[in-house]
Design a protein around this motif. Sequence first.
Motif, PDB file in Angstrom:
ATOM      1  N   CYS A   5       0.860  -1.200   0.000  1.00  0.00           N
ATOM      2  CA  CYS A   5       0.000   0.000   0.000  1.00  0.00           C
ATOM      3  C   CYS A   5       0.892   1.244   0.000  1.00  0.00           C
ATOM      4  O   CYS A   5       1.858   1.328   0.777  1.00  0.00           O
ATOM      5  CB  CYS A   5      -0.896  -0.021   1.231  1.00  0.00           C
ATOM      6  SG  CYS A   5      -1.914   1.445   1.440  1.00  0.00           S
ATOM      7  N   GLU A   7       0.223   4.098   1.100  1.00  0.00           N
ATOM      8  CA  GLU A   7       0.028   4.911   2.296  1.00  0.00           C
ATOM      9  C   GLU A   7       0.586   4.244   3.556  1.00  0.00           C
ATOM     10  O   GLU A   7       1.402   4.812   4.255  1.00  0.00           O
ATOM     11  CB  GLU A   7      -1.453   5.240   2.485  1.00  0.00           C
ATOM     12  CG  GLU A   7      -1.774   6.022   3.739  1.00  0.00           C
ATOM     13  CD  GLU A   7      -1.057   7.352   3.846  1.00  0.00           C
ATOM     14  OE1 GLU A   7      -0.826   7.801   4.981  1.00  0.00           O
ATOM     15  OE2 GLU A   7      -0.704   7.961   2.819  1.00  0.00           O
ATOM     16  N   LYS A  19      -3.247  -0.275  -5.620  1.00  0.00           N
ATOM     17  CA  LYS A  19      -2.219   0.581  -5.026  1.00  0.00           C
ATOM     18  C   LYS A  19      -2.432   0.819  -3.534  1.00  0.00           C
ATOM     19  O   LYS A  19      -1.514   1.215  -2.833  1.00  0.00           O
ATOM     20  CB  LYS A  19      -2.200   1.930  -5.735  1.00  0.00           C
ATOM     21  CG  LYS A  19      -1.786   1.861  -7.175  1.00  0.00           C
ATOM     22  CD  LYS A  19      -1.796   3.246  -7.788  1.00  0.00           C
ATOM     23  CE  LYS A  19      -1.424   3.166  -9.262  1.00  0.00           C
ATOM     24  NZ  LYS A  19      -1.399   4.504  -9.871  1.00  0.00           N
ATOM     25  N   PHE A  20      -3.658   0.611  -3.063  1.00  0.00           N
ATOM     26  CA  PHE A  20      -3.996   0.902  -1.667  1.00  0.00           C
ATOM     27  C   PHE A  20      -4.750  -0.271  -1.064  1.00  0.00           C
ATOM     28  O   PHE A  20      -5.497  -0.970  -1.756  1.00  0.00           O
ATOM     29  CB  PHE A  20      -4.853   2.170  -1.576  1.00  0.00           C
ATOM     30  CG  PHE A  20      -4.200   3.375  -2.190  1.00  0.00           C
ATOM     31  CD1 PHE A  20      -3.237   4.087  -1.501  1.00  0.00           C
ATOM     32  CD2 PHE A  20      -4.533   3.782  -3.475  1.00  0.00           C
ATOM     33  CE1 PHE A  20      -2.615   5.180  -2.083  1.00  0.00           C
ATOM     34  CE2 PHE A  20      -3.921   4.879  -4.059  1.00  0.00           C
ATOM     35  CZ  PHE A  20      -2.955   5.580  -3.357  1.00  0.00           C
ATOM     36  N   CYS A  25      -6.973   4.529   3.178  1.00  0.00           N
ATOM     37  CA  CYS A  25      -5.577   4.783   2.790  1.00  0.00           C
ATOM     38  C   CYS A  25      -5.512   5.584   1.488  1.00  0.00           C
ATOM     39  O   CYS A  25      -4.698   6.492   1.356  1.00  0.00           O
ATOM     40  CB  CYS A  25      -4.807   3.478   2.639  1.00  0.00           C
ATOM     41  SG  CYS A  25      -4.179   2.837   4.208  1.00  0.00           S
ATOM     42  N   ARG A  26      -6.360   5.248   0.535  1.00  0.00           N
ATOM     43  CA  ARG A  26      -6.386   5.982  -0.736  1.00  0.00           C
ATOM     44  C   ARG A  26      -6.741   7.449  -0.498  1.00  0.00           C
ATOM     45  O   ARG A  26      -6.079   8.360  -1.010  1.00  0.00           O
ATOM     46  CB  ARG A  26      -7.398   5.348  -1.701  1.00  0.00           C
ATOM     47  CG  ARG A  26      -7.494   6.073  -3.036  1.00  0.00           C
ATOM     48  CD  ARG A  26      -8.488   5.419  -3.980  1.00  0.00           C
ATOM     49  NE  ARG A  26      -9.766   5.098  -3.374  1.00  0.00           N
ATOM     50  CZ  ARG A  26     -10.768   5.963  -3.194  1.00  0.00           C
ATOM     51  NH1 ARG A  26     -10.643   7.205  -3.572  1.00  0.00           N
ATOM     52  NH2 ARG A  26     -11.897   5.567  -2.634  1.00  0.00           N
ATOM     53  N   TYR A  29      -3.837   9.298   1.386  1.00  0.00           N
ATOM     54  CA  TYR A  29      -2.730   9.521   0.455  1.00  0.00           C
ATOM     55  C   TYR A  29      -3.031  10.706  -0.471  1.00  0.00           C
ATOM     56  O   TYR A  29      -2.214  11.614  -0.629  1.00  0.00           O
ATOM     57  CB  TYR A  29      -2.490   8.246  -0.355  1.00  0.00           C
ATOM     58  CG  TYR A  29      -1.363   8.337  -1.359  1.00  0.00           C
ATOM     59  CD1 TYR A  29      -0.057   8.089  -0.991  1.00  0.00           C
ATOM     60  CD2 TYR A  29      -1.622   8.658  -2.687  1.00  0.00           C
ATOM     61  CE1 TYR A  29       0.980   8.161  -1.914  1.00  0.00           C
ATOM     62  CE2 TYR A  29      -0.599   8.737  -3.620  1.00  0.00           C
ATOM     63  CZ  TYR A  29       0.694   8.485  -3.228  1.00  0.00           C
ATOM     64  OH  TYR A  29       1.710   8.559  -4.147  1.00  0.00           O
TER      65      TYR A  29
END
Length: 118
Positions: A5, A7, A19-20, A25-26, A29
């Motif tokens: 992740c 983040e 990506k997260f 977290c997305r 970020y």
Amino acid sequence: MEKRCLECNEVLHGRSDKKFCSDACRNTYNNKLKSVAGSQYVRRVNGILKRNRNIMAELNPEGKVRLHKSRLIKKGFDFGFVTNLYTTKAGTVYYFCYDQGYLPLDNDFYMLVSRRED
């Protein structure tokens, strides 16, 4: 090779392009990315523009009024910040902060105008 992740650095499971690890977290970020570059300056300028707009709206409840520059300055108006200019066909220039504007007149007087579309 395991992906992590961006983040929180947790190991990611599922899609290969993920990506997260979570929406939280997305969002965190992306909020960090948006808050960095020049945000203090932008907040300060927006604050001045809003204050200018509110001062004009307070002094001009009817949509058009003539008053002396000192009344604007006394309220904290900053003539160095406007959102846009409006030039009439005759060449007269009005200075606006959002929907509230002013026209400089003679002897430090100003005409306040409103472009409200309520």
